[in-house]
Design a protein around this motif. Sequence first.
Motif, short mmCIF file in Angstrom:
data_model
loop_
_atom_site.label_atom_id
_atom_site.label_comp_id
_atom_site.label_asym_id
_atom_site.label_seq_id
_atom_site.Cartn_x
_atom_site.Cartn_y
_atom_site.Cartn_z
N ASP A 116 12.06 13.04 5.86
CA ASP A 116 13.07 12.71 6.87
C ASP A 116 12.88 11.30 7.40
O ASP A 116 13.83 10.53 7.52
CB ASP A 116 13.01 13.73 8.00
CG ASP A 116 14.03 13.45 9.08
OD1 ASP A 116 15.24 13.57 8.81
OD2 ASP A 116 13.62 13.09 10.21
N ARG A 117 11.62 10.95 7.70
CA ARG A 117 11.39 9.64 8.31
C ARG A 117 11.58 8.50 7.31
O ARG A 117 12.16 7.46 7.64
CB ARG A 117 9.98 9.58 8.92
CG ARG A 117 9.80 8.35 9.81
CD ARG A 117 8.57 8.43 10.67
NE ARG A 117 8.58 9.54 11.60
CZ ARG A 117 7.75 9.65 12.63
NH1 ARG A 117 6.83 8.72 12.87
NH2 ARG A 117 7.82 10.70 13.43
N VAL A 118 11.12 8.69 6.08
CA VAL A 118 11.29 7.64 5.07
C VAL A 118 12.77 7.47 4.75
O VAL A 118 13.26 6.34 4.58
CB VAL A 118 10.48 7.98 3.81
CG1 VAL A 118 10.85 7.05 2.65
CG2 VAL A 118 8.98 7.86 4.10
N SER A 119 13.51 8.57 4.66
CA SER A 119 14.94 8.49 4.35
C SER A 119 15.71 7.76 5.44
O SER A 119 16.70 7.07 5.16
CB SER A 119 15.52 9.89 4.17
OG SER A 119 14.93 10.55 3.09
N GLY A 120 15.27 7.90 6.70
CA GLY A 120 16.03 7.34 7.82
C GLY A 120 15.52 6.02 8.35
O GLY A 120 15.99 5.56 9.39
N SER A 121 14.55 5.40 7.66
CA SER A 121 13.96 4.15 8.16
C SER A 121 14.08 3.03 7.13
O SER A 121 14.35 3.27 5.97
CB SER A 121 12.47 4.37 8.49
OG SER A 121 12.29 5.43 9.40
N GLY A 122 13.88 1.81 7.61
CA GLY A 122 13.83 0.66 6.71
C GLY A 122 15.15 0.03 6.38
O GLY A 122 15.24 -0.82 5.50
N GLY A 123 16.20 0.43 7.08
CA GLY A 123 17.52 -0.07 6.73
C GLY A 123 18.08 0.72 5.56
O GLY A 123 17.44 1.64 5.04
N GLU A 124 19.27 0.39 5.15
CA GLU A 124 19.88 1.09 4.02
C GLU A 124 20.79 0.15 3.25
O GLU A 124 21.82 -0.30 3.75
CB GLU A 124 20.65 2.31 4.50
CG GLU A 124 21.12 3.21 3.35
CD GLU A 124 21.55 4.58 3.82
OE1 GLU A 124 22.65 5.02 3.42
OE2 GLU A 124 20.80 5.20 4.59
N ILE A 125 20.37 -0.14 2.04
CA ILE A 125 21.18 -0.95 1.13
C ILE A 125 21.35 -0.16 -0.16
O ILE A 125 20.49 0.64 -0.52
CB ILE A 125 20.54 -2.33 0.85
CG1 ILE A 125 19.18 -2.17 0.20
CG2 ILE A 125 20.41 -3.14 2.13
CD1 ILE A 125 18.56 -3.49 -0.24
N PRO A 126 22.47 -0.35 -0.86
CA PRO A 126 22.70 0.41 -2.09
C PRO A 126 21.84 -0.10 -3.24
O PRO A 126 21.55 -1.29 -3.34
CB PRO A 126 24.19 0.19 -2.37
CG PRO A 126 24.50 -1.12 -1.72
CD PRO A 126 23.62 -1.20 -0.51
N PHE A 127 21.43 0.80 -4.09
CA PHE A 127 20.63 0.41 -5.25
C PHE A 127 21.47 -0.32 -6.28
O PHE A 127 22.57 0.09 -6.63
CB PHE A 127 20.02 1.65 -5.91
CG PHE A 127 19.32 1.32 -7.21
CD1 PHE A 127 18.09 0.66 -7.21
CD2 PHE A 127 19.90 1.64 -8.43
CE1 PHE A 127 17.45 0.35 -8.40
CE2 PHE A 127 19.27 1.32 -9.62
CZ PHE A 127 18.04 0.67 -9.61
#
Length: 387
Positions: A116-127
């Motif tokens: 949950d934490r890794v999925s929701g952290s670090g920003g989100e950019i498409p691969f």
Amino acid sequence: MERTIYSKYSNERAERFRIRTDIVTDEAGEKKVYKYACTIQAADHIRRQEELGRQLDAAYAGSRITFCPCTTENVPGGCRSVSPFVRGDNLQHLMEQAVAAGDWETVEQMVAAYADRVSGSGGEIPFVRTPEFVEVFGEEKLPEGMPCAAVSDVDMIFSNIFVESGKAVADGGWTVIDYEWTFPFPVPKKYLIYRAVYYAYYQIFKAEGKSLADWLKSAGLTEDETECFARMEEHFQEYLRAGAFPVRSMQRRMGTRIIPFAALLDGAGAGDGGEIVRESAYLRVRKLVYHIDRTECQDGSRICSGWAFAKTWDGRCLPVNIRVAAPGGERFAAEITRRTRADVAEMFKIRRVENPEFGFDCVWQAAPEQRFCIYFSLGNRESIYEG
């Protein structure tokens, strides 16, 4: 005056990645962590750690994941990175305690909190598949658009995470150490989850509890994604080694046999899995059953795991003998570990076996493209799995 209390060489790698990690303490008892380049080529690898730390801090700002600060110092003969010694509860240690207590519910909560934490952290950019991605992880055909962090520390495994003392794993802040393998191009967040769960399964869980496939599924990964990430991991390990051969794999390459002393005393041979049923030459076997749970390449070795057993005409259910060979018949020196599989016994309604040692892990040294056969045999029966 500083005193070195711990030193670790990471030199079974490509020359540009070979380093040494020291933990030192001063007269006041304060600890620091130094990383040194072991080769001239590795100096750039050390120097980039400070910049990677800044990029990670920026990407994860506002989340409950922080990164241990790092600076670079010039020293005679080169440079070193300097980090404070992080105190707190190591997430791997907490997991090991839960496993030892048989508290799998807590372990599942920790894995879920991590995903949950890794999925929701670090920003989100498409691969998107970049040339840099291909160099490190290969030509894997991942779906475009998978969520990625702006910067990815792919070694964010449980042993590299510290939790605030006294806080619940899901609630407290996490501090990540050793972000050596951080990349500033898109890497799917699910790959980070795959690596953490994979290494936890073998290093922490010791392949107990649920199967690896079930752990990955509970962490939100599909079977197709798991297969893709396994191939990415294989390519990543080749990228790190660049032809270097780790000492820990010497036994698999040399084929050294291990014979327990007790086996010598009673005249039984062993090694390469050994014949575990002494009377196997004349057993009358009615049926031989096996199943392969997974096959993959890791760290220059092939790995095959599953279960197998034989039913005899006199009503017994017995483990089988296992050997690994090339299609032409040349035998591989395989390290074969047996495991209890109560789930298999339950599935086949086998009630009279106290220790159903039907599970196995086969590991041997081979190139990824090398074909192989696994022979399962007992008495007059033999079955062959071709991989």
